[in-house]
Design a protein around this motif. Structure first.
Motif, mmCIF file in Angstrom:
data_model
loop_
_atom_site.group_PDB
_atom_site.id
_atom_site.type_symbol
_atom_site.label_atom_id
_atom_site.label_comp_id
_atom_site.label_asym_id
_atom_site.label_seq_id
_atom_site.Cartn_x
_atom_site.Cartn_y
_atom_site.Cartn_z
ATOM 1 N N THR A 5 45.471 3.001 13.015
ATOM 2 C CA THR A 5 45.009 4.378 13.033
ATOM 3 C C THR A 5 45.895 5.225 13.933
ATOM 4 O OG1 THR A 5 43.152 5.836 13.498
ATOM 5 C CG2 THR A 5 43.368 3.904 14.898
ATOM 6 N N ALA A 6 45.985 6.490 13.602
ATOM 7 C CA ALA A 6 46.693 7.436 14.449
ATOM 8 C C ALA A 6 45.695 8.287 15.234
ATOM 9 C CB ALA A 6 47.578 8.338 13.594
ATOM 10 N N ALA A 7 44.416 8.130 14.911
ATOM 11 C CA ALA A 7 43.365 8.906 15.574
ATOM 12 C C ALA A 7 43.023 8.293 16.925
ATOM 13 C CB ALA A 7 42.116 8.936 14.692
ATOM 14 N N GLY A 8 42.448 9.094 17.788
ATOM 15 C CA GLY A 8 42.044 8.608 19.103
ATOM 16 C C GLY A 8 40.738 7.837 19.022
ATOM 17 N N ILE A 9 40.826 6.516 19.092
ATOM 18 C CA ILE A 9 39.628 5.687 19.059
ATOM 19 C C ILE A 9 39.667 4.660 20.175
ATOM 20 C CG2 ILE A 9 39.333 5.929 16.561
ATOM 21 C CD1 ILE A 9 40.267 2.966 16.364
ATOM 22 N N GLN A 10 38.503 4.179 20.515
ATOM 23 C CA GLN A 10 38.380 3.066 21.458
ATOM 24 C C GLN A 10 37.667 1.946 20.711
ATOM 25 O OE1 GLN A 10 35.720 3.787 24.697
ATOM 26 N NE2 GLN A 10 36.289 1.925 25.766
ATOM 27 N N LEU A 11 38.361 0.832 20.518
ATOM 28 C CA LEU A 11 37.769 -0.288 19.807
ATOM 29 C C LEU A 11 36.660 -0.915 20.634
ATOM 30 C CD1 LEU A 11 37.833 -2.266 17.388
ATOM 31 C CD2 LEU A 11 39.421 -3.646 18.722
ATOM 32 N N ILE A 12 35.533 -1.125 20.010
ATOM 33 C CA ILE A 12 34.438 -1.834 20.663
ATOM 34 C C ILE A 12 34.485 -3.297 20.249
ATOM 35 C CG2 ILE A 12 31.934 -2.028 20.853
ATOM 36 C CD1 ILE A 12 31.863 1.052 20.471
ATOM 37 N N THR B 270 37.154 11.862 20.074
ATOM 38 C CA THR B 270 36.992 13.296 19.845
ATOM 39 C C THR B 270 35.535 13.731 19.976
ATOM 40 O OG1 THR B 270 38.870 13.266 18.346
ATOM 41 C CG2 THR B 270 37.426 15.187 18.232
ATOM 42 N N ASP B 271 34.632 12.997 19.296
ATOM 43 C CA ASP B 271 33.216 13.394 19.332
ATOM 44 C C ASP B 271 32.332 12.436 20.138
ATOM 45 O OD1 ASP B 271 32.906 11.177 17.683
ATOM 46 O OD2 ASP B 271 32.437 12.338 15.886
ATOM 47 N N GLU B 272 32.946 11.381 20.704
ATOM 48 C CA GLU B 272 32.235 10.406 21.547
ATOM 49 C C GLU B 272 31.142 9.628 20.812
ATOM 50 O OE1 GLU B 272 33.126 9.464 24.645
ATOM 51 O OE2 GLU B 272 34.817 10.833 24.434
ATOM 52 N N LYS B 273 31.158 9.619 19.487
ATOM 53 C CA LYS B 273 30.173 8.871 18.704
ATOM 54 C C LYS B 273 30.720 7.492 18.372
ATOM 55 C CE LYS B 273 27.987 12.854 16.560
ATOM 56 N NZ LYS B 273 27.669 13.526 15.286
ATOM 57 N N THR B 274 29.797 6.554 18.167
ATOM 58 C CA THR B 274 30.157 5.193 17.786
ATOM 59 C C THR B 274 30.010 5.049 16.274
ATOM 60 O OG1 THR B 274 29.458 4.327 19.912
ATOM 61 C CG2 THR B 274 29.593 2.754 18.105
ATOM 62 N N TYR B 275 31.011 4.437 15.652
ATOM 63 C CA TYR B 275 31.032 4.227 14.214
ATOM 64 C C TYR B 275 31.257 2.757 13.907
ATOM 65 C CZ TYR B 275 31.736 9.277 13.978
ATOM 66 O OH TYR B 275 31.599 10.629 14.111
ATOM 67 N N SER B 276 30.827 2.345 12.723
ATOM 68 C CA SER B 276 31.042 0.976 12.280
ATOM 69 C C SER B 276 31.514 1.002 10.835
ATOM 70 C CB SER B 276 29.744 0.175 12.399
ATOM 71 O OG SER B 276 29.971 -1.172 12.076
ATOM 72 N N ARG B 277 32.543 0.260 10.561
ATOM 73 C CA ARG B 277 33.064 0.112 9.204
ATOM 74 C C ARG B 277 32.969 -1.354 8.828
ATOM 75 N NH1 ARG B 277 32.042 4.669 9.230
ATOM 76 N NH2 ARG B 277 33.498 6.395 9.354
ATOM 77 N N LYS B 278 32.568 -1.607 7.589
ATOM 78 C CA LYS B 278 32.382 -2.973 7.102
ATOM 79 C C LYS B 278 33.075 -3.122 5.762
ATOM 80 C CE LYS B 278 27.811 -2.912 9.157
ATOM 81 N NZ LYS B 278 26.379 -2.951 8.921
ATOM 82 N N GLY B 279 33.474 -4.334 5.465
ATOM 83 C CA GLY B 279 34.102 -4.569 4.182
ATOM 84 C C GLY B 279 34.469 -6.026 4.022
ATOM 85 N N ASP B 280 35.293 -6.305 3.034
ATOM 86 C CA ASP B 280 35.706 -7.681 2.823
ATOM 87 C C ASP B 280 37.213 -7.751 2.658
ATOM 88 O OD1 ASP B 280 36.292 -7.713 -0.228
ATOM 89 O OD2 ASP B 280 34.330 -6.763 -0.047
ATOM 90 N N VAL B 281 37.724 -8.920 2.949
ATOM 91 C CA VAL B 281 39.142 -9.224 2.782
ATOM 92 C C VAL B 281 39.226 -10.608 2.158
ATOM 93 C CG1 VAL B 281 39.319 -10.127 5.151
ATOM 94 C CG2 VAL B 281 41.377 -9.383 3.966
#
Length: 75
Positions: free
Chosen positions: A6-13, A60-71
């Motif tokens: 990602t190029a966005a500002g994130i903090q991995l949890i 940016t918005d200080e919210k926590t997000y979760s993405r799920k999927g398969d590989v």
């Protein structure tokens, strides 16, 4: 190597890989690391589908997000 880019500002949890039975086979809290297709860092994972969960905090918005999927591993 399977990892989040990602190029966005994130903090991995947490970034976690599970097998088809829901057993955790790999995880990290370091966004620079990715899954190399190994189980317990030694054995190659068999050809199969795996489930991932990527949880992060947006700086940016200080919210926590979760993405799920398969590989799927193919050889």
């Amino acid at each position: 190597m399977f990892r989040a880019v990602t190029a966005a500002g994130i903090q991995l949890i947490r970034f976690v890989i599970f097998n088809r039975w829901g057993q955790r086979i790999w995880s990290t809290e370091d966004y620079t690391k990715g899954w190399d297709g190994k189980i317990n860092q030694t054995d190659d994972a068999p050809v199969a589908s795996y489930y991932y969960q990527f949880t992060y905090r947006c700086l940016t918005d200080e919210k926590t997000y979760s993405r799920k999927g398969d590989v799927t591993i193919v050889k």
